[in-house]
Design a protein around this motif. Structure first.
Motif, PDB file in Angstrom:
ATOM      1  N   PRO A   1       0.830  -1.211   0.000  1.00 65.05           N
ATOM      2  CA  PRO A   1       0.000   0.000   0.000  1.00 65.05           C
ATOM      3  C   PRO A   1       0.863   1.259   0.000  1.00 65.05           C
ATOM      4  N   GLY A   2       0.533   2.197  -0.844  1.00 67.33           N
ATOM      5  CA  GLY A   2       1.263   3.471  -0.880  1.00 67.33           C
ATOM      6  C   GLY A   2       2.463   3.469  -1.813  1.00 67.33           C
ATOM      7  N   ALA A   3       2.878   2.286  -2.273  1.00 59.36           N
ATOM      8  CA  ALA A   3       4.084   2.235  -3.114  1.00 59.36           C
ATOM      9  C   ALA A   3       3.873   2.956  -4.446  1.00 59.36           C
ATOM     10  N   THR A   4       2.716   2.745  -5.046  1.00 60.90           N
ATOM     11  CA  THR A   4       2.446   3.396  -6.332  1.00 60.90           C
ATOM     12  C   THR A   4       2.351   4.903  -6.164  1.00 60.90           C
ATOM     13  N   ALA A   5       1.658   5.340  -5.102  1.00 57.49           N
ATOM     14  CA  ALA A   5       1.533   6.781  -4.858  1.00 57.49           C
ATOM     15  C   ALA A   5       2.910   7.411  -4.662  1.00 57.49           C
ATOM     16  N   ALA A   6       3.757   6.734  -3.883  1.00 56.78           N
ATOM     17  CA  ALA A   6       5.082   7.293  -3.596  1.00 56.78           C
ATOM     18  C   ALA A   6       5.951   7.317  -4.849  1.00 56.78           C
ATOM     19  N   SER A   7       5.927   6.217  -5.626  1.00 58.16           N
ATOM     20  CA  SER A   7       6.798   6.191  -6.803  1.00 58.16           C
ATOM     21  C   SER A   7       6.276   7.139  -7.883  1.00 58.16           C
ATOM     22  N   THR A   8       4.955   7.308  -7.950  1.00 55.62           N
ATOM     23  CA  THR A   8       4.390   8.275  -8.897  1.00 55.62           C
ATOM     24  C   THR A   8       4.846   9.680  -8.549  1.00 55.62           C
ATOM     25  N   LYS A   9       4.766   9.992  -7.261  1.00 53.97           N
ATOM     26  CA  LYS A   9       5.139  11.329  -6.809  1.00 53.97           C
ATOM     27  C   LYS A   9       6.610  11.598  -7.142  1.00 53.97           C
ATOM     28  N   MET A  10       7.432  10.586  -6.901  1.00 54.25           N
ATOM     29  CA  MET A  10       8.865  10.755  -7.143  1.00 54.25           C
ATOM     30  C   MET A  10       9.138  10.946  -8.641  1.00 54.25           C
ATOM     31  N   MET A  11       8.470  10.135  -9.471  1.00 54.68           N
ATOM     32  CA  MET A  11       8.724  10.270 -10.912  1.00 54.68           C
ATOM     33  C   MET A  11       8.225  11.614 -11.440  1.00 54.68           C
ATOM     34  N   LYS A  12       7.083  12.066 -10.937  1.00 55.97           N
ATOM     35  CA  LYS A  12       6.567  13.366 -11.383  1.00 55.97           C
ATOM     36  C   LYS A  12       7.547  14.472 -11.029  1.00 55.97           C
ATOM     37  N   LYS A  13       8.150  14.345  -9.849  1.00 58.30           N
ATOM     38  CA  LYS A  13       9.107  15.373  -9.432  1.00 58.30           C
ATOM     39  C   LYS A  13      10.339  15.339 -10.339  1.00 58.30           C
ATOM     40  N   MET A  14      10.808  14.125 -10.656  1.00 61.28           N
ATOM     41  CA  MET A  14      11.992  14.014 -11.530  1.00 61.28           C
ATOM     42  C   MET A  14      11.714  14.623 -12.901  1.00 61.28           C
ATOM     43  N   ILE A  15      10.490  14.388 -13.400  1.00 63.32           N
ATOM     44  CA  ILE A  15      10.121  14.928 -14.713  1.00 63.32           C
ATOM     45  C   ILE A  15      10.079  16.452 -14.651  1.00 63.32           C
ATOM     46  N   SER A  16       9.460  16.970 -13.582  1.00 65.51           N
ATOM     47  CA  SER A  16       9.338  18.427 -13.514  1.00 65.51           C
ATOM     48  C   SER A  16      10.689  19.092 -13.218  1.00 65.51           C
ATOM     49  N   ASP A  17      11.580  18.387 -12.513  1.00 65.69           N
ATOM     50  CA  ASP A  17      12.934  18.926 -12.289  1.00 65.69           C
ATOM     51  C   ASP A  17      13.691  19.104 -13.603  1.00 65.69           C
ATOM     52  N   LEU A  18      13.341  18.288 -14.598  1.00 61.74           N
ATOM     53  CA  LEU A  18      13.993  18.411 -15.914  1.00 61.74           C
ATOM     54  C   LEU A  18      13.306  19.476 -16.759  1.00 61.74           C
ATOM     55  N   ASP A  19      12.326  20.166 -16.125  1.00 58.75           N
ATOM     56  CA  ASP A  19      11.573  21.206 -16.817  1.00 58.75           C
ATOM     57  C   ASP A  19      10.750  20.648 -17.973  1.00 58.75           C
ATOM     58  N   VAL A  20      10.312  19.401 -17.801  1.00 59.48           N
ATOM     59  CA  VAL A  20       9.420  18.780 -18.782  1.00 59.48           C
ATOM     60  C   VAL A  20       7.994  18.927 -18.232  1.00 59.48           C
ATOM     61  N   PRO A  21       7.056  19.393 -19.064  1.00 56.53           N
ATOM     62  CA  PRO A  21       5.713  19.671 -18.552  1.00 56.53           C
ATOM     63  C   PRO A  21       4.943  18.426 -18.120  1.00 56.53           C
ATOM     64  N   ASP A  22       3.938  18.622 -17.260  1.00 57.35           N
ATOM     65  CA  ASP A  22       3.058  17.501 -16.911  1.00 57.35           C
ATOM     66  C   ASP A  22       2.171  17.177 -18.124  1.00 57.35           C
ATOM     67  N   VAL A  23       1.408  16.092 -18.026  1.00 55.52           N
ATOM     68  CA  VAL A  23       0.690  15.610 -19.209  1.00 55.52           C
ATOM     69  C   VAL A  23      -0.291  16.647 -19.790  1.00 55.52           C
ATOM     70  N   PRO A  24      -1.173  17.271 -18.988  1.00 54.32           N
ATOM     71  CA  PRO A  24      -2.100  18.245 -19.612  1.00 54.32           C
ATOM     72  C   PRO A  24      -1.370  19.395 -20.304  1.00 54.32           C
ATOM     73  N   GLU A  25      -0.331  19.912 -19.674  1.00 53.96           N
ATOM     74  CA  GLU A  25       0.408  21.022 -20.291  1.00 53.96           C
ATOM     75  C   GLU A  25       1.136  20.552 -21.547  1.00 53.96           C
ATOM     76  N   PHE A  26       1.610  19.308 -21.502  1.00 49.20           N
ATOM     77  CA  PHE A  26       2.301  18.751 -22.674  1.00 49.20           C
ATOM     78  C   PHE A  26       1.337  18.659 -23.854  1.00 49.20           C
ATOM     79  N   LEU A  27       0.100  18.228 -23.572  1.00 50.41           N
ATOM     80  CA  LEU A  27      -0.899  18.134 -24.644  1.00 50.41           C
ATOM     81  C   LEU A  27      -1.172  19.515 -25.235  1.00 50.41           C
ATOM     82  N   GLU A  28      -1.235  20.531 -24.374  1.00 46.48           N
ATOM     83  CA  GLU A  28      -1.439  21.907 -24.856  1.00 46.48           C
ATOM     84  C   GLU A  28      -0.301  22.316 -25.779  1.00 46.48           C
ATOM     85  N   LEU A  29       0.929  21.993 -25.350  1.00 44.20           N
ATOM     86  CA  LEU A  29       2.112  22.326 -26.147  1.00 44.20           C
ATOM     87  C   LEU A  29       2.045  21.657 -27.520  1.00 44.20           C
ATOM     88  N   LEU A  30       1.675  20.359 -27.532  1.00 44.15           N
ATOM     89  CA  LEU A  30       1.594  19.628 -28.798  1.00 44.15           C
ATOM     90  C   LEU A  30       0.509  20.220 -29.698  1.00 44.15           C
TER      91      LEU A  30
END
Lengths: 173, 104
Positions: free
Chosen positions: A95-124
């Protein structure tokens, strides 16, 4: 005087290169490859089509697109990006493993200045990407155009997709 | 690295033609670079070009299309309209910078 060295920028537009990517997965880590490649192709002036099918619908479903998840269950090569220390994939079932790993991956993506999915779709969308949703998946999930990201042009059949991707390079993700 | 004659002077470029020494760039050269790729500069073109130059001073690398949009405040659609086809590459060329290295 010799001819100046000038980059040739219009090769692709004149050669009519075209790319179609089928997005069939709804996991956070499986959403990004298609989005990033589409963005790169658009930046090169290549006509780009994204076809969302099955779980790939989660990428364009307004209800789920901001909330994609990363799980390491079933990923037997699991390690955190940037670390070679393996993590047994069944720990992802705790329990909680998916939430924690999701949070961590989202942070890594945003640290690279890559947009989240909704913003990415807007960009495309702003870059001229064509987005299509699969008819069978829409029927199965009881979704209509109203449920989908505004940049999606239409819900189309498999035959329609085969027609519009004529001559395109094709990627299945 | 080759050099090429632009605006009556020798400019250092890479094999593709992008400037390798950003300090050789000035606004007069920008107009020549733009016309090389079929663009006539208007005030609207200058906004992203000036942003790229300014951003390069602090970041030491060329801003990606998204950065020009989010940090520079110029909508992506407009960038595609100003520099059709390959906006990120065309802008950096005119701004006398290397093409952006970032993926997004």
């Amino acid at each position: 005087m010799s001819t100046p060295i000038v980059p040739s920028f219009d090769d692709n537009t004149t050669s009519g290169r075209k790319l179609a990517i089928i997005c069939s997965k709804g996991n956070l880590d499986m959403a990004y490859p298609g989005l990033i490649l589409a963005n790169a192709a658009l930046g090169e002036g290549i006509e780009t089509h994204l076809f969302f099918t099955f779980w790939g619908f989660d990428i364009i479903n307004k209800e789920t697109m901001a909330d994609l998840k990363f799980t390491f269950v079933g990923n037997t090569s699991m390690h955190m990006p940037g670390s070679s220390m393996g993590i047994h994939h069944m720990l992802g079932a705790l329990p909680g493993a998916t939430a924690a790993s999701t949070k961590m991956m989202k942070k890594m993506i945003s640290d690279l200045d890559v947009p989240d999915v909704p913003e990415f779709l807007e960009l495309l969308s702003a870059s001229g990407c064509h987005m299509w949703a699969c008819r069978m998946s829409a029927d199965m999930m009881k979704l209509t155009m109203d449920d989908l990201f505004d940049g999606v042009e239409d819900i189309i059949s498999a035959t329609d997709f085969i027609e519009l991707s004529e001559g395109a390079q094709l990627l299945f993700i | 690295m080759p050099t090429t004659t632009l605006a009556g002077r020798e400019i250092d470029v890479d094999a593709e033609g992008f400037l390798t020494k950003p300090e050789q760039w000035d606004e007069e050269l920008a107009a020549v670079l733009a016309s090389n790729i079929g663009i006539e500069l208007t005030e609207a073109h200058w906004v992203p070009i000036r942003f790229l130059r300014k951003d390069f001073e602090t970041q030491k690398e060329t801003a990606t299309l998204r950065r020009v949009s989010t940090v520079g405040g110029i909508p992506v659609k407009e960038l595609f309209a100003l520099f059709p086809g390959k906006p990120a590459k065309k802008m950096s060329y005119v701004a006398g910078l290397q093409k952006p290295k970032g993926c997004v």
